[in-house]
Design a protein around this motif. Sequence first.
Motif, PDB file in Angstrom:
ATOM      1  N   ARG A   1       0.833  -1.211   0.000  1.00  0.00           N
ATOM      2  CA  ARG A   1       0.000   0.000   0.000  1.00  0.00           C
ATOM      3  C   ARG A   1       0.864   1.257   0.000  1.00  0.00           C
ATOM      4  NH1 ARG A   1      -3.111  -3.315   3.642  1.00  0.00           N
ATOM      5  NH2 ARG A   1      -2.151  -2.313   5.448  1.00  0.00           N
ATOM      6  N   TRP A   2       1.985   1.220   0.725  1.00  0.00           N
ATOM      7  CA  TRP A   2       2.877   2.387   0.766  1.00  0.00           C
ATOM      8  C   TRP A   2       3.473   2.652  -0.609  1.00  0.00           C
ATOM      9  CZ3 TRP A   2       8.054   3.281  -0.178  1.00  0.00           C
ATOM     10  CH2 TRP A   2       8.569   4.485   0.310  1.00  0.00           C
ATOM     11  N   LEU A   3       3.946   1.606  -1.278  1.00  0.00           N
ATOM     12  CA  LEU A   3       4.505   1.775  -2.609  1.00  0.00           C
ATOM     13  C   LEU A   3       3.470   2.366  -3.568  1.00  0.00           C
ATOM     14  CD1 LEU A   3       6.564  -1.538  -2.975  1.00  0.00           C
ATOM     15  CD2 LEU A   3       7.498   0.782  -3.091  1.00  0.00           C
ATOM     16  N   ARG A   4       2.225   1.922  -3.466  1.00  0.00           N
ATOM     17  CA  ARG A   4       1.193   2.454  -4.352  1.00  0.00           C
ATOM     18  C   ARG A   4       0.974   3.941  -4.103  1.00  0.00           C
ATOM     19  NH1 ARG A   4      -2.704   0.336  -7.885  1.00  0.00           N
ATOM     20  NH2 ARG A   4      -3.552   2.152  -8.965  1.00  0.00           N
ATOM     21  N   ARG A   5       0.968   4.350  -2.832  1.00  0.00           N
ATOM     22  CA  ARG A   5       0.782   5.774  -2.530  1.00  0.00           C
ATOM     23  C   ARG A   5       1.936   6.606  -3.105  1.00  0.00           C
ATOM     24  NH1 ARG A   5      -1.074   3.616   2.476  1.00  0.00           N
ATOM     25  NH2 ARG A   5       0.973   3.945   3.461  1.00  0.00           N
ATOM     26  N   VAL A   6       3.156   6.116  -2.955  1.00  0.00           N
ATOM     27  CA  VAL A   6       4.318   6.840  -3.478  1.00  0.00           C
ATOM     28  C   VAL A   6       4.248   6.929  -5.000  1.00  0.00           C
ATOM     29  CG1 VAL A   6       6.823   6.717  -3.793  1.00  0.00           C
ATOM     30  CG2 VAL A   6       5.843   6.330  -1.538  1.00  0.00           C
ATOM     31  N   HIS A   7       3.958   5.828  -5.652  1.00  0.00           N
ATOM     32  CA  HIS A   7       3.904   5.822  -7.116  1.00  0.00           C
ATOM     33  C   HIS A   7       2.795   6.729  -7.635  1.00  0.00           C
ATOM     34  CE1 HIS A   7       6.037   1.639  -7.407  1.00  0.00           C
ATOM     35  NE2 HIS A   7       6.835   2.606  -6.986  1.00  0.00           N
ATOM     36  N   ASP A   8       1.626   6.654  -7.019  1.00  0.00           N
ATOM     37  CA  ASP A   8       0.514   7.496  -7.478  1.00  0.00           C
ATOM     38  C   ASP A   8       0.847   8.972  -7.307  1.00  0.00           C
ATOM     39  OD1 ASP A   8      -0.919   5.250  -8.152  1.00  0.00           O
ATOM     40  OD2 ASP A   8      -2.333   5.375  -6.488  1.00  0.00           O
TER      41      ASP A   8
ATOM     42  N   LYS B   1      15.780   9.159 -17.686  1.00  0.00           N
ATOM     43  CA  LYS B   1      14.921  10.330 -17.793  1.00  0.00           C
ATOM     44  C   LYS B   1      13.466   9.917 -17.587  1.00  0.00           C
ATOM     45  CE  LYS B   1      18.314  13.099 -18.990  1.00  0.00           C
ATOM     46  NZ  LYS B   1      18.782  14.194 -18.082  1.00  0.00           N
ATOM     47  N   LEU B   2      12.686  10.807 -16.991  1.00  0.00           N
ATOM     48  CA  LEU B   2      11.278  10.533 -16.769  1.00  0.00           C
ATOM     49  C   LEU B   2      10.541  10.544 -18.104  1.00  0.00           C
ATOM     50  CD1 LEU B   2       9.059  10.055 -14.658  1.00  0.00           C
ATOM     51  CD2 LEU B   2       8.756  12.527 -14.516  1.00  0.00           C
ATOM     52  N   GLN B   3       9.900   9.434 -18.422  1.00  0.00           N
ATOM     53  CA  GLN B   3       9.144   9.293 -19.662  1.00  0.00           C
ATOM     54  C   GLN B   3       7.667   9.115 -19.342  1.00  0.00           C
ATOM     55  OE1 GLN B   3      10.664   9.635 -22.564  1.00  0.00           O
ATOM     56  NE2 GLN B   3      12.759   9.639 -21.748  1.00  0.00           N
ATOM     57  N   PRO B   4       6.794   9.389 -20.301  1.00  0.00           N
ATOM     58  CA  PRO B   4       5.355   9.192 -20.073  1.00  0.00           C
ATOM     59  C   PRO B   4       5.064   7.767 -19.596  1.00  0.00           C
ATOM     60  CG  PRO B   4       5.705  10.383 -22.119  1.00  0.00           C
ATOM     61  CD  PRO B   4       7.063   9.958 -21.645  1.00  0.00           C
ATOM     62  N   GLY B   5       4.210   7.664 -18.598  1.00  0.00           N
ATOM     63  CA  GLY B   5       3.849   6.362 -18.054  1.00  0.00           C
ATOM     64  C   GLY B   5       4.744   5.881 -16.934  1.00  0.00           C
ATOM     65  N   MET B   6       5.853   6.586 -16.704  1.00  0.00           N
ATOM     66  CA  MET B   6       6.759   6.217 -15.611  1.00  0.00           C
ATOM     67  C   MET B   6       6.349   6.906 -14.312  1.00  0.00           C
ATOM     68  SD  MET B   6      10.647   6.295 -17.105  1.00  0.00           S
ATOM     69  CE  MET B   6      11.279   5.045 -18.210  1.00  0.00           C
ATOM     70  N   VAL B   7       6.871   6.384 -13.215  1.00  0.00           N
ATOM     71  CA  VAL B   7       6.803   7.050 -11.918  1.00  0.00           C
ATOM     72  C   VAL B   7       8.246   7.234 -11.448  1.00  0.00           C
ATOM     73  CG1 VAL B   7       4.564   6.050 -11.326  1.00  0.00           C
ATOM     74  CG2 VAL B   7       6.665   4.849 -10.671  1.00  0.00           C
ATOM     75  N   ILE B   8       8.426   7.916 -10.345  1.00  0.00           N
ATOM     76  CA  ILE B   8       9.754   7.976  -9.728  1.00  0.00           C
ATOM     77  C   ILE B   8       9.661   7.193  -8.428  1.00  0.00           C
ATOM     78  CG2 ILE B   8      11.593   9.426  -8.820  1.00  0.00           C
ATOM     79  CD1 ILE B   8      10.757  11.565 -10.758  1.00  0.00           C
TER      80      ILE B   8
ATOM     81  N   ALA C   1      16.538   6.935  -5.700  1.00  0.00           N
ATOM     82  CA  ALA C   1      15.224   7.199  -6.304  1.00  0.00           C
ATOM     83  C   ALA C   1      15.407   7.662  -7.747  1.00  0.00           C
ATOM     84  CB  ALA C   1      14.485   8.264  -5.495  1.00  0.00           C
ATOM     85  N   SER C   2      14.647   7.059  -8.657  1.00  0.00           N
ATOM     86  CA  SER C   2      14.829   7.328 -10.091  1.00  0.00           C
ATOM     87  C   SER C   2      13.556   6.984 -10.847  1.00  0.00           C
ATOM     88  CB  SER C   2      15.980   6.476 -10.651  1.00  0.00           C
ATOM     89  OG  SER C   2      17.197   6.706  -9.969  1.00  0.00           O
ATOM     90  N   PRO C   3      13.427   7.501 -12.070  1.00  0.00           N
ATOM     91  CA  PRO C   3      12.264   7.164 -12.894  1.00  0.00           C
ATOM     92  C   PRO C   3      12.312   5.711 -13.372  1.00  0.00           C
ATOM     93  CG  PRO C   3      13.365   9.165 -13.681  1.00  0.00           C
ATOM     94  CD  PRO C   3      14.284   8.500 -12.717  1.00  0.00           C
ATOM     95  N   SER C   4      11.137   5.096 -13.439  1.00  0.00           N
ATOM     96  CA  SER C   4      11.022   3.740 -13.982  1.00  0.00           C
ATOM     97  C   SER C   4       9.548   3.408 -14.134  1.00  0.00           C
ATOM     98  CB  SER C   4      11.680   2.714 -13.048  1.00  0.00           C
ATOM     99  OG  SER C   4      10.867   2.458 -11.915  1.00  0.00           O
ATOM    100  N   PRO C   5       9.215   2.364 -14.878  1.00  0.00           N
ATOM    101  CA  PRO C   5       7.854   1.848 -14.814  1.00  0.00           C
ATOM    102  C   PRO C   5       7.554   1.375 -13.385  1.00  0.00           C
ATOM    103  CG  PRO C   5       9.011   0.964 -16.725  1.00  0.00           C
ATOM    104  CD  PRO C   5      10.041   1.655 -15.872  1.00  0.00           C
TER     105      PRO C   5
END
Length: 259
Positions: A90-97, A115-122, A148-152
């Motif tokens: 649940r914590w990971l989902r809150r961070v990603h959202d 680099k942050l791309q569309p559809g990614m989160v950090i 911490a970095s951008p990724s799917p």
Amino acid sequence: MSEQTLPGGNTTGAVRAGNVVHKPAAPWTPSVHALLRHLEQAGVEGVPRPLGFDDQGRQMLSYLPGEVIGGRQPWPAWVYRDDTLEQVGRWLRRVHDASATFVPPPDARWFTGDKLQPGMVIGHQDAAPYNAVMDGDRLAGFFDWDTASPSPREVDLGFSALLWVPLTPVAAAELVGHDRPEERSRRLHLLLDAYGYEGDRLAFGPVIVARARRQAAVIREMAEAGDPAATALLPIAGLLQKSAAEVELLPPSFWVALA
């Protein structure tokens, strides 16, 4: 005020002075601090708050009080409780959202160089048991956000699954206190359900394999370049390689949630 060395710190040493953590800064620290401020404004709990830099150039962060693993082995029993695993999901989902609406600074840099791309989160990218803080039975959050970095979403979630389920080789899991390999599939789906994961679970295994191998390669490349922290992590690189090989051998039924 006197400084107290905090446990852990395989890659960057951290000290505590009162309720403030001081640790070395890196080129990507301003980007990470911008992310942490965004998460704070979004109301995400369990995240350290950036407090700027001290007169030695070290970054300053708020201290997350609670119990940590530190150098203990085997790991404490709370690592393997179902309710802890669900809280992690649940914590990971809150961070990603929350991070999905983050607009990085124009000059943003991240540990991975991505680099942050569309559809990614950090994502945190290392939300593992050794970076968790527990307050009794409650997950108080995660520290050590330097990578911490951008990724799917799957990439960050997959690495957490690797260490929390865990999906490491059975002998390695036993060393840190997990002696029920028959529980791994059930625990994986417990984590994914708590996250609210709607992706193809059969395709989740290859994501974990690729993430583990990439991280092992990065550690080895940094060690070959003379980085002392990476050199100390070479055994972890070996563990990640072995984990990737074992995850590849898991049958399709492992990844399919039972009704």
